[in-house]
Design a protein around this motif. Structure first.
Motif, PDB file in Angstrom:
ATOM      1  N   UNK A 142       1.024  -1.316   0.079  1.00  0.00           N
ATOM      2  CA  UNK A 142      -0.024   0.032  -0.059  1.00  0.00           C
ATOM      3  C   UNK A 142       0.798   1.375  -0.121  1.00  0.00           C
ATOM      4  N   UNK A 143       1.837   1.281   0.758  1.00  0.00           N
ATOM      5  CA  UNK A 143       2.736   2.478   0.806  1.00  0.00           C
ATOM      6  C   UNK A 143       3.399   2.673  -0.549  1.00  0.00           C
ATOM      7  N   UNK A 144       3.851   1.525  -1.113  1.00  0.00           N
ATOM      8  CA  UNK A 144       4.806   1.707  -2.274  1.00  0.00           C
ATOM      9  C   UNK A 144       3.797   2.216  -3.373  1.00  0.00           C
ATOM     10  N   UNK A 145       2.801   1.537  -3.580  1.00  0.00           N
ATOM     11  CA  UNK A 145       1.714   1.810  -4.686  1.00  0.00           C
ATOM     12  C   UNK A 145       1.419   3.383  -4.539  1.00  0.00           C
ATOM     13  N   UNK A 146       1.008   3.699  -3.165  1.00  0.00           N
ATOM     14  CA  UNK A 146       0.475   5.236  -2.973  1.00  0.00           C
ATOM     15  C   UNK A 146       1.602   6.157  -2.776  1.00  0.00           C
ATOM     16  N   UNK A 147       2.768   5.979  -3.248  1.00  0.00           N
ATOM     17  CA  UNK A 147       3.831   6.815  -3.190  1.00  0.00           C
ATOM     18  C   UNK A 147       4.239   7.320  -1.784  1.00  0.00           C
ATOM     19  N   UNK A 148       4.002   6.539  -0.787  1.00  0.00           N
ATOM     20  CA  UNK A 148       4.113   6.881   0.502  1.00  0.00           C
ATOM     21  C   UNK A 148       5.437   6.124   1.146  1.00  0.00           C
ATOM     22  N   UNK A 149       6.298   5.484   0.364  1.00  0.00           N
ATOM     23  CA  UNK A 149       7.467   4.800   0.674  1.00  0.00           C
ATOM     24  C   UNK A 149       8.465   5.054  -0.693  1.00  0.00           C
ATOM     25  N   UNK A 150       9.218   6.268  -0.374  1.00  0.00           N
ATOM     26  CA  UNK A 150      10.283   6.604  -1.378  1.00  0.00           C
ATOM     27  C   UNK A 150      11.643   6.130  -0.979  1.00  0.00           C
TER      28      UNK A 150
END
Length: 126
Positions: A103-111
């Protein structure tokens, strides 16, 4: 050193299918969620589909839902994106990346990932 190699892109007519593959080296593959992203010229990279290490937690962004399928093979350090019913608006360079959760990866919350590969061009056109 993390290395990422995407492949499988090409030119396809609307309604067609493509299978993208990404092989990763230099990290412990099954410690990470993996994701597919795409970027059109002049736009930001966006998440498409992401999968956790065990392939039981999968996120599809609205644009991919029902048309794309993400999978992974931890023995081969590979993540795959099967795309069908392709549309002209799917035209982009596709990349794969790693992160902590789908979820974090796909929503741009894990950069945290900064070892992007060259990507693979997908062009959907008649």
């Amino acid at each position: 050193q993390v290395q990422v190699q995407e492949s499988g892109g090409g030119l396809v007519q609307p309604g067609g299918s493509l299978r993208l593959s990404c092989t990763v080296s230099g990290l412990t593959f099954d410690d990470y969620a993996m994701g597919w992203f795409r970027q059109e010229p002049g736009k930001q990279r966006e998440g498409v589909a992401c999968i956790n290490w065990a392939a039981v937690d999968i996120v599809y962004m609205p644009t991919a839902e029902g048309r794309f399928t993400i999978s992974r093979d931890n023995a081969k350090n590979t993540v795959t994106l099967q795309m069908k019913n392709l549309l002209p608006e799917d035209t982009a360079v596709y990349y794969c990346g790693a992160g902590s959760s789908p979820w974090l990866l796909c929503h741009g919350r894990d950069d945290s990932f900064n070892s992007w590969g060259q990507g693979t061009q997908v062009t959907v056109s008649s």
